[in-house]
Write an enzyme that holds these catalytic residues in place. Structure first.
Site, PDB file in Angstrom:
ATOM      1  N   CYS A  79      51.387  17.483 -31.903  1.00 58.10           N
ATOM      2  CA  CYS A  79      50.289  17.844 -30.990  1.00 58.10           C
ATOM      3  C   CYS A  79      48.968  18.086 -31.719  1.00 58.10           C
ATOM      4  O   CYS A  79      47.903  18.045 -31.109  1.00 58.10           O
ATOM      5  CB  CYS A  79      50.658  19.072 -30.167  1.00 58.10           C
ATOM      6  SG  CYS A  79      52.131  18.825 -29.177  1.00 58.10           S
ATOM      7  N   HIS A 111      43.992  21.791 -27.347  1.00 60.55           N
ATOM      8  CA  HIS A 111      45.212  21.055 -27.015  1.00 60.55           C
ATOM      9  C   HIS A 111      45.727  21.599 -25.686  1.00 60.55           C
ATOM     10  O   HIS A 111      45.819  22.807 -25.479  1.00 60.55           O
ATOM     11  CB  HIS A 111      46.249  21.264 -28.117  1.00 60.55           C
ATOM     12  CG  HIS A 111      47.606  20.780 -27.748  1.00 60.55           C
ATOM     13  ND1 HIS A 111      47.818  19.548 -27.170  1.00 60.55           N
ATOM     14  CD2 HIS A 111      48.829  21.362 -27.849  1.00 60.55           C
ATOM     15  CE1 HIS A 111      49.103  19.393 -26.945  1.00 60.55           C
ATOM     16  NE2 HIS A 111      49.750  20.480 -27.340  1.00 60.55           N
ATOM     17  N   ASN A 145      51.328  18.213 -20.979  1.00 57.47           N
ATOM     18  CA  ASN A 145      51.138  18.183 -22.428  1.00 57.47           C
ATOM     19  C   ASN A 145      51.333  16.750 -22.927  1.00 57.47           C
ATOM     20  O   ASN A 145      52.445  16.227 -22.908  1.00 57.47           O
ATOM     21  CB  ASN A 145      52.154  19.133 -23.079  1.00 57.47           C
ATOM     22  CG  ASN A 145      51.989  19.239 -24.578  1.00 57.47           C
ATOM     23  OD1 ASN A 145      51.322  18.413 -25.211  1.00 57.47           O
ATOM     24  ND2 ASN A 145      52.606  20.247 -25.171  1.00 57.47           N
TER      25      ASN A 145
HETATM   26  O1  UT7 Z   1      52.495  21.306 -27.584  1.00 52.17           O
HETATM   27  C1  UT7 Z   1      53.218  21.929 -28.553  1.00 52.17           C
HETATM   28  C2  UT7 Z   1      53.277  23.346 -28.335  1.00 52.17           C
HETATM   29  N1  UT7 Z   1      54.114  23.692 -27.203  1.00 52.17           N
HETATM   30  C3  UT7 Z   1      53.757  24.718 -26.478  1.00 52.17           C
HETATM   31  O2  UT7 Z   1      52.709  25.244 -26.709  1.00 52.17           O
HETATM   32  C4  UT7 Z   1      54.699  25.238 -25.435  1.00 52.17           C
HETATM   33  C5  UT7 Z   1      54.746  26.742 -25.553  1.00 52.17           C
HETATM   34  N2  UT7 Z   1      55.594  27.410 -24.590  1.00 52.17           N
HETATM   35  C6  UT7 Z   1      55.320  27.467 -23.278  1.00 52.17           C
HETATM   36  O3  UT7 Z   1      54.393  26.871 -22.801  1.00 52.17           O
HETATM   37  C7  UT7 Z   1      56.189  28.375 -22.410  1.00 52.17           C
HETATM   38  O4  UT7 Z   1      56.986  29.179 -23.242  1.00 52.17           O
HETATM   39  C8  UT7 Z   1      57.094  27.581 -21.440  1.00 52.17           C
HETATM   40  C9  UT7 Z   1      56.259  26.968 -20.332  1.00 52.17           C
HETATM   41  C10 UT7 Z   1      57.866  26.503 -22.173  1.00 52.17           C
HETATM   42  C11 UT7 Z   1      58.103  28.531 -20.773  1.00 52.17           C
HETATM   43  O5  UT7 Z   1      57.430  29.601 -20.140  1.00 52.17           O
HETATM   44  P1  UT7 Z   1      57.917  31.112 -20.386  1.00 52.17           P
HETATM   45  O6  UT7 Z   1      57.115  31.976 -19.520  1.00 52.17           O
HETATM   46  O7  UT7 Z   1      57.880  31.360 -21.866  1.00 52.17           O
HETATM   47  O8  UT7 Z   1      59.385  31.060 -19.817  1.00 52.17           O
HETATM   48  P2  UT7 Z   1      60.767  31.384 -20.564  1.00 52.17           P
HETATM   49  O9  UT7 Z   1      61.090  30.300 -21.530  1.00 52.17           O
HETATM   50  O10 UT7 Z   1      60.732  32.784 -21.046  1.00 52.17           O
HETATM   51  O11 UT7 Z   1      61.764  31.266 -19.341  1.00 52.17           O
HETATM   52  C12 UT7 Z   1      61.720  32.157 -18.215  1.00 52.17           C
HETATM   53  C13 UT7 Z   1      62.794  31.788 -17.230  1.00 52.17           C
HETATM   54  C14 UT7 Z   1      64.162  31.584 -17.873  1.00 52.17           C
HETATM   55  O12 UT7 Z   1      65.137  32.094 -16.995  1.00 52.17           O
HETATM   56  P3  UT7 Z   1      65.788  33.534 -17.280  1.00 52.17           P
HETATM   57  O13 UT7 Z   1      66.391  33.453 -18.643  1.00 52.17           O
HETATM   58  O14 UT7 Z   1      64.643  34.512 -17.208  1.00 52.17           O
HETATM   59  O15 UT7 Z   1      66.772  33.668 -16.164  1.00 52.17           O
HETATM   60  C15 UT7 Z   1      64.292  30.076 -17.935  1.00 52.17           C
HETATM   61  O16 UT7 Z   1      65.630  29.645 -17.905  1.00 52.17           O
HETATM   62  O17 UT7 Z   1      62.461  30.550 -16.593  1.00 52.17           O
HETATM   63  C16 UT7 Z   1      63.559  29.648 -16.685  1.00 52.17           C
HETATM   64  N3  UT7 Z   1      63.059  28.289 -16.731  1.00 52.17           N
HETATM   65  C17 UT7 Z   1      62.774  27.569 -15.631  1.00 52.17           C
HETATM   66  N4  UT7 Z   1      62.872  27.847 -14.321  1.00 52.17           N
HETATM   67  C18 UT7 Z   1      62.473  26.907 -13.457  1.00 52.17           C
HETATM   68  C19 UT7 Z   1      62.746  27.545 -17.830  1.00 52.17           C
HETATM   69  N5  UT7 Z   1      62.275  26.353 -17.450  1.00 52.17           N
HETATM   70  C20 UT7 Z   1      62.271  26.334 -16.099  1.00 52.17           C
HETATM   71  C21 UT7 Z   1      61.888  25.382 -15.133  1.00 52.17           C
HETATM   72  N6  UT7 Z   1      61.999  25.714 -13.832  1.00 52.17           N
HETATM   73  N7  UT7 Z   1      61.394  24.177 -15.465  1.00 52.17           N
END
Ligand code: UT7
Length: 322
Positions: A115, A249, A279
């Site tokens: 990225c 980004h 992204n």
């Molecule tokens: O480009 C390179 C760099 N990459 C990035 O910058 C990405 C960085 N990370 C992020 O943007 C965020 O961490 C994400 C968008 C990937 C995830 O958001 P988050 O607020 O950190 O969510 P999380 O991973 O803590 O997940 C929260 C909950 C989980 O459920 P539980 O464990 O709380 O029951 C996940 O299983 O959301 C769940 N979850 C989803 N639910 C519905 C994860 N993906 C999804 C989904 N739909 N697509």
């Protein structure tokens, strides 16, 4: 010093025709429009058609940047493509792009910094130009991340999309204070396991799929980006309060907001396009740049900050006077 400055002479971008909405994603995996919008700010992504490759996206964006610069493809003496999704393991996608644009002189090569690839390329290009090795350089960020996604993994497949963005960078004497002012690059290979693709020619002899521990990447992203933005100002007589536009980004709306907040920069100075294409890795900074130049936000004389962070980890920032 030879007095050469690297000026952005043209900008262009390209997104594949096919749009996949969040509602469509919710029919593929256990997710919802509400979750995706709230956690990422993404509304839709573009996906390349069968038979449409990274080089095709790159050529389309490159043509537009060359046209915008008011030059011919034959004036380009260097092509750099930043990509983590090359058409083939080798040769470099940049060489295919060079041929596709009808360029027969100079050199072409790829940069792999995921990225951060476009920001890495910006710094490499600036050094090549100021060192006298190139006069008109085409730098493209192009990706088909749809090809390395695990379409059954809801934690990653909803986040990424395909696209390309390009700039023509020109070496100019007497450009005044116009052009690239400073760049800073960083990497930290110990963070490999937080974001990688689980395949490759030397390991599995397969392409592999993207794996990410999103929450961990998120935390590092905000801290690393805020740090590198501070660092890029060191040795200049400018400070973050002088920034007219941040072109970050486009990974997640919340990362953009949190980074701007940490730096004390008003949210309306941040160019945000993640809602429209998700992204797109190395393509996202030039996609956002093209949008903000075309709609008249970024104007001659503005101080523009480019920044990115991605797999590796890699991260970087560049300051440019438009
Ligand atoms: O480009 C390179 C760099 N990459 C990035 O910058 C990405 C960085 N990370 C992020 O943007 C965020 O961490 C994400 C968008 C990937 C995830 O958001 P988050 O607020 O950190 O969510 P999380 O991973 O803590 O997940 C929260 C909950 C989980 O459920 P539980 O464990 O709380 O029951 C996940 O299983 O959301 C769940 N979850 C989803 N639910 C519905 C994860 N993906 C999804 C989904 N739909 N697509």
């Amino acid at each position: 010093m030879n007095g050469i400055r690297t000026v952005v002479a043209g900008v262009g971008s390209y997104l594949p025709d096919r749009i996949v909405t969040n509602a469509e994603m919710a029919r593929m995996v256990d997710t919802s429009d509400e979750w995706i919008v709230e956690r990422t700010g993404i509304n839709q992504r573009h996906i390349a058609a069968d038979g449409e490759y990274t080089s095709d996206l790159a050529i389309a964006a490159g043509k537009r940047a060359i046209e915008d610069a008011g030059i011919d493809a034959g004036d380009i003496d260097m092509v750099i493509v930043a990509t983590a999704t090359p058409d083939e393991t080798f040769p470099a996608t940049a060489v295919k792009v060079q041929a596709g644009l009808g360029i027969t002189q100079g050199a072409a090569f790829d940069i792999q910094a995921v990225c951060s690839g476009f920001v890495y390329g910006f710094s490499v290009a600036d050094n090549l130009i100021r060192g006298g090795m190139s006069k008109n350089l085409l730098l493209i960020g192009a990706e088909t991340f749809s090809r390395i996604l695990d379409w059954e993994d809801r934690t990653t497949c909803v986040l990424f999309g395909d696209g390309a963005g390009a700039v023509v960078l020109r070496g100019e004497q007497g450009a005044g204070d116009r052009g690239i002012i400073a760049s800073k690059l960083r990497s930290d290979g110990t963070k490999h396991d937080l974001l990688y693709v689980d395949g490759g020619p030397s390991t599995t002899q397969t392409t592999g799929k993207l794996r990410m521990r999103g929450r961990d990447v998120f935390k590092h992203a905000v801290n690393n980006l805020a740090d590198i933005v501070q660092e890029v100002f060191e040795g200049t007589d400018l400070s973050p309060s002088d920034i007219d536009w941040i072109v970050p980004h486009q990974a997640n709306r919340r990362i953009l907001d949190a980074t701007a907040r940490k730096l004390g920069i008003a949210p309306d100075k941040v160019v945000v396009t993640v809602q429209d294409h998700g992204n797109t890795s190395a393509a996202s900074v030039p996609l956002a740049l093209d949008r903000a130049v075309r709609d008249g936000r970024i104007k001659r004389g503005d101080l523009v900050l480019l920044e990115a962070m991605g797999g590796g980890f890699t991260w970087g920032a560049s300051l440019v006077r438009w």
